[in-house]
Motif scaffolding. Sequence first.
Motif, mmCIF file in Angstrom:
data_model
loop_
_atom_site.group_PDB
_atom_site.id
_atom_site.type_symbol
_atom_site.label_atom_id
_atom_site.label_comp_id
_atom_site.label_asym_id
_atom_site.label_seq_id
_atom_site.Cartn_x
_atom_site.Cartn_y
_atom_site.Cartn_z
ATOM 1 N N ALA A 1 13.170 1.767 -2.051
ATOM 2 C CA ALA A 1 14.130 1.160 -2.980
ATOM 3 C C ALA A 1 15.335 0.567 -2.254
ATOM 4 C CB ALA A 1 14.592 2.188 -4.001
ATOM 5 N N SER A 2 15.222 0.348 -0.969
ATOM 6 C CA SER A 2 16.340 -0.135 -0.168
ATOM 7 C C SER A 2 16.281 -1.644 0.021
ATOM 8 C CB SER A 2 16.329 0.553 1.202
ATOM 9 O OG SER A 2 17.178 -0.100 2.106
ATOM 10 N N ARG A 3 17.349 -2.335 -0.374
ATOM 11 C CA ARG A 3 17.423 -3.781 -0.147
ATOM 12 C C ARG A 3 17.542 -4.091 1.349
ATOM 13 N NH1 ARG A 3 18.533 -7.329 -4.351
ATOM 14 N NH2 ARG A 3 19.764 -8.662 -2.962
ATOM 15 N N ARG A 4 18.169 -3.181 2.074
ATOM 16 C CA ARG A 4 18.251 -3.373 3.522
ATOM 17 C C ARG A 4 16.862 -3.326 4.148
ATOM 18 N NH1 ARG A 4 22.135 0.174 7.609
ATOM 19 N NH2 ARG A 4 21.758 -1.074 9.479
ATOM 20 N N VAL B 1 0.853 -1.196 0.000
ATOM 21 C CA VAL B 1 0.000 0.000 0.000
ATOM 22 C C VAL B 1 0.886 1.243 0.000
ATOM 23 C CG1 VAL B 1 -1.940 1.186 1.110
ATOM 24 C CG2 VAL B 1 -1.687 -1.312 1.350
ATOM 25 N N HIS B 2 0.850 2.005 -1.081
ATOM 26 C CA HIS B 2 1.719 3.175 -1.247
ATOM 27 C C HIS B 2 1.262 4.352 -0.391
ATOM 28 C CE1 HIS B 2 -1.229 5.445 -3.682
ATOM 29 N NE2 HIS B 2 -1.582 4.260 -4.159
ATOM 30 N N GLY B 3 2.053 5.413 -0.401
ATOM 31 C CA GLY B 3 1.760 6.585 0.413
ATOM 32 C C GLY B 3 1.216 7.759 -0.382
ATOM 33 N N LEU B 4 1.304 8.944 0.211
ATOM 34 C CA LEU B 4 0.751 10.171 -0.367
ATOM 35 C C LEU B 4 1.500 10.581 -1.630
ATOM 36 C CD1 LEU B 4 -1.191 12.636 0.035
ATOM 37 C CD2 LEU B 4 0.657 13.700 1.363
ATOM 38 N N THR C 1 3.178 1.985 -8.406
ATOM 39 C CA THR C 1 4.429 1.518 -9.017
ATOM 40 C C THR C 1 5.659 1.813 -8.164
ATOM 41 O OG1 THR C 1 4.491 3.582 -10.296
ATOM 42 C CG2 THR C 1 3.610 1.632 -11.396
ATOM 43 N N VAL C 2 5.547 2.698 -7.162
ATOM 44 C CA VAL C 2 6.714 2.963 -6.315
ATOM 45 C C VAL C 2 7.140 1.719 -5.554
ATOM 46 C CG1 VAL C 2 6.199 5.423 -6.047
ATOM 47 C CG2 VAL C 2 5.322 3.786 -4.363
ATOM 48 N N PHE C 3 6.240 0.757 -5.451
ATOM 49 C CA PHE C 3 6.554 -0.476 -4.733
ATOM 50 C C PHE C 3 7.087 -1.575 -5.654
ATOM 51 C CE2 PHE C 3 4.211 0.294 -0.573
ATOM 52 C CZ PHE C 3 5.289 -0.060 0.225
ATOM 53 N N LEU C 4 7.411 -1.247 -6.887
ATOM 54 C CA LEU C 4 7.922 -2.264 -7.812
ATOM 55 C C LEU C 4 9.178 -2.973 -7.284
ATOM 56 C CD1 LEU C 4 7.363 -0.733 -11.374
ATOM 57 C CD2 LEU C 4 6.373 -2.841 -10.438
ATOM 58 N N PRO C 5 10.177 -2.260 -6.737
ATOM 59 C CA PRO C 5 11.355 -2.979 -6.222
ATOM 60 C C PRO C 5 10.999 -3.996 -5.140
ATOM 61 C CG PRO C 5 11.861 -0.656 -6.479
ATOM 62 C CD PRO C 5 10.377 -0.792 -6.663
ATOM 63 N N HIS C 6 10.177 -3.586 -4.179
ATOM 64 C CA HIS C 6 9.812 -4.517 -3.106
ATOM 65 C C HIS C 6 8.941 -5.650 -3.641
ATOM 66 C CE1 HIS C 6 11.710 -2.618 0.278
ATOM 67 N NE2 HIS C 6 11.176 -1.444 -0.018
#
Length: 241
Positions: A218-221, A35-38, A43-48
């Motif tokens: 976008a953080s792998r950590r 669930v994305h933010g404001l 699509t911002v969650f594509l990496p995760h």
Amino acid sequence: MGEKNITTKSSAAGDPCADLDASAPSHADEAVILVHGLWTPATVFLPHAHWLKQRGYTVRRFAYPSVRTTLSDNAQALERFLATTEAPAIHLVGHSLGGLIILEMLAKLADPRLCRVVLLGTPCLDSHCARRLAALAGMPALLGRSIMESLSRARFATIAPQSPVEIGVLAGTRSIGLGRVVLDLPRPNDGVVTLDETRLPGAADFIALPLAHSEMLASRRCAAQIVAFLESGRFLHEPTP
């Protein structure tokens, strides 16, 4: 939570990101809803989404109008979206406002398939930044109806203790972003949300990483911590010296 038969695993001791690319067929019966933010698209969650799929999860991204629709309406839409998700076990991951929508839904929904939730940079206990901006002419419309509704109601502090769902809270401490133009944003913060604002009483676990608010996406950590909590109900904490 035991009857849901969630598999517990841990990452390699030397590198918490080492096994993100490893397939995990045991998660075939588990779905993760992101669930994305404001002001951001799903699509911002594509990496995760990519990393979670590599772990063997079924992944769905929930898109919603973050400005023109209220928090309550978006929570109801998420509930309907969850109802169309065909999986015996379902986890949720929300970034910022997305986490508030998840908490709003959890306060009213008792779907037995819900297992674990990870909140990323979610202002669970208020938002200094949003309140400062909302006081400026024209900003309430820009912040949107969901944010303004969240500011007008009681805090979410009582939700975690009442919910049977395990909630993990991940916060950032790298102060880069919108907060630089907002006066007196208390430190530590992730550039938008302060560390104290993320602390949800009753949460199963809490961890702070040196990440800015948007860097979490976008953080792998960060991804390694999400995986750790979904698989075990706990984050990967550094051992105490």
